[in-house]
Design an enzyme around this catalytic site. Structure first.
Site, PDB file in Angstrom:
ATOM      1  N   LYS A   1      -1.440  -1.467  -4.021  1.00 57.24           N
ATOM      2  CA  LYS A   1      -2.445  -0.410  -4.149  1.00 57.24           C
ATOM      3  C   LYS A   1      -1.713   0.913  -4.128  1.00 57.24           C
ATOM      4  CE  LYS A   1      -5.805   2.183  -1.473  1.00 57.24           C
ATOM      5  NZ  LYS A   1      -6.223   2.511  -0.101  1.00 57.24           N
TER       6      LYS A   1
ATOM      7  N   TYR B   1       0.852  -1.192   0.000  1.00 53.34           N
ATOM      8  CA  TYR B   1       0.000   0.000   0.000  1.00 53.34           C
ATOM      9  C   TYR B   1       0.886   1.240   0.000  1.00 53.34           C
ATOM     10  CZ  TYR B   1      -3.691   3.174   1.892  1.00 53.34           C
ATOM     11  OH  TYR B   1      -4.587   4.205   2.115  1.00 53.34           O
TER      12      TYR B   1
END
Length: 294
Positions: free
Chosen positions: A162, A134
């Protein structure tokens, strides 16, 4: 597992005393699943992970896993500033039954890229369920470079990244370095969902899906079906909602919007305060503009 589709970045519902509202968390979970989302993403930025205790994070995960009951995968955030603590929380979430772990980069003291590599590797080595990297440099002060993603993409437990940088070039660089690996690139900036899919990404973690889940899902489904005009229309439909995000601190505007769309997620946790009356008026106008599309 293959990571694809739309994963709402779940808000963490709270009552007026800023305690987790378990009943509304269940309501939100079921509403999103019934709206066709492909998975659930909890304990991220919009989920106020940074303002929750470890016990609260575990409780949120327990509720989600039980309520989802295998209907969709459940992804939970376990990253932080201390590798050992992140490992303990990751192992606990695996025991609870989470399907995927989302691991944010450390923040406050920016690690080097080599330090980031070992942070992610050590966490992934400690569990038997998949890990999603992330990247959100505006909040953490460190950017996960494509060269580091390339090193991590070959790890058998690390299945994707992500990106919430808002920089589409970063997403493109991740897609490029992960070619040939079983590795998914997800948009974490809702305005870039369709662009990411067109470029070779596999999906998105989308905060707007708390309020407009069917619209966000339709971006992916229309793209998947080759209906690019419909996908583009759905993508543009998100913009009025996204425009209200500037009316307060994360996630106060989205919490108010989601409440006005029918899910009473309550206030953010202090020191973040609910949006002011002027902002509420503007958010109400935005919600009315959507009429019954969701």
């Amino acid at each position: 597992m293959e990571l694809k589709g739309i994963y709402p970045a779940l808000l963490t519902p709270m009552d007026e005393k800023e305690n987790i509202n378990e009943a509304v968390l269940k309501q939100l979970t079921n509403h999103l699943i019934k709206s066709g989302v492909h998975g659930l993403f909890a304990l991220g930025t919009n989920g106020e992970f940074h303002a929750l205790t470890t016990e609260e994070k575990v409780r949120v995960a327990e509720i989600l896993v039980k309520e989802a009951a295998g209907r969709v995968p459940v992804m939970v955030g376990t990253g932080g500033n201390n590798t050992a603590e992140a490992i303990l929380l990751s192992q606990k979430m695996e025991q609870i039954g989470a399907d995927v772990l989302s691991v944010i980069t450390p923040y406050f003291i920016p690690p080097t890229q080599d330090e980031l590599y070992y942070y992610f590797k050590e966490i992934a080595d400690s569990v038997s369920i998949p890990v999603l990297l992330y990247n959100i440099p505006s909040k953490t002060g460190v950017n996960l470079e494509a060269s580091t993603v390339k090193r991590l993409a070959s790890h058998p437990k690390i299945i994707g990244v992500k990106d919430s940088s808002g920089n589409f070039d970063t997403i493109l660089s991740y897609i490029e370095v992960a070619k040939g690996e079983d590795f998914s690139v997800f948009a974490g900036t809702d305005s870039l969902i369709l662009k990411t899919l067109k470029a070779g990404g596999q999906g998105a973690v989308a905060a707007t899906a708390n309020a407009l889940p069917k619209v966000v899902v339709s971006i992916y489904d229309s793209w998947k079906n080759g209906e690019l005009d419909k996908a583009e229309e759905a993508q543009q439909t998100l913009q009025p909602l996204r425009d209200t995000f500037a009316l307060g601190s994360i996630p106060a505007p989205l919490k108010k919007a989601t409440e006005l769309f029918g899910i009473p997620v309550g206030p953010p946790r202090s020191p973040i305060k609910p949006v002011n009356e002027e902002a509420v008026t503007n958010i109400k106008k935005m919600v009315q503009s959507y009429e019954s599309i969701n």
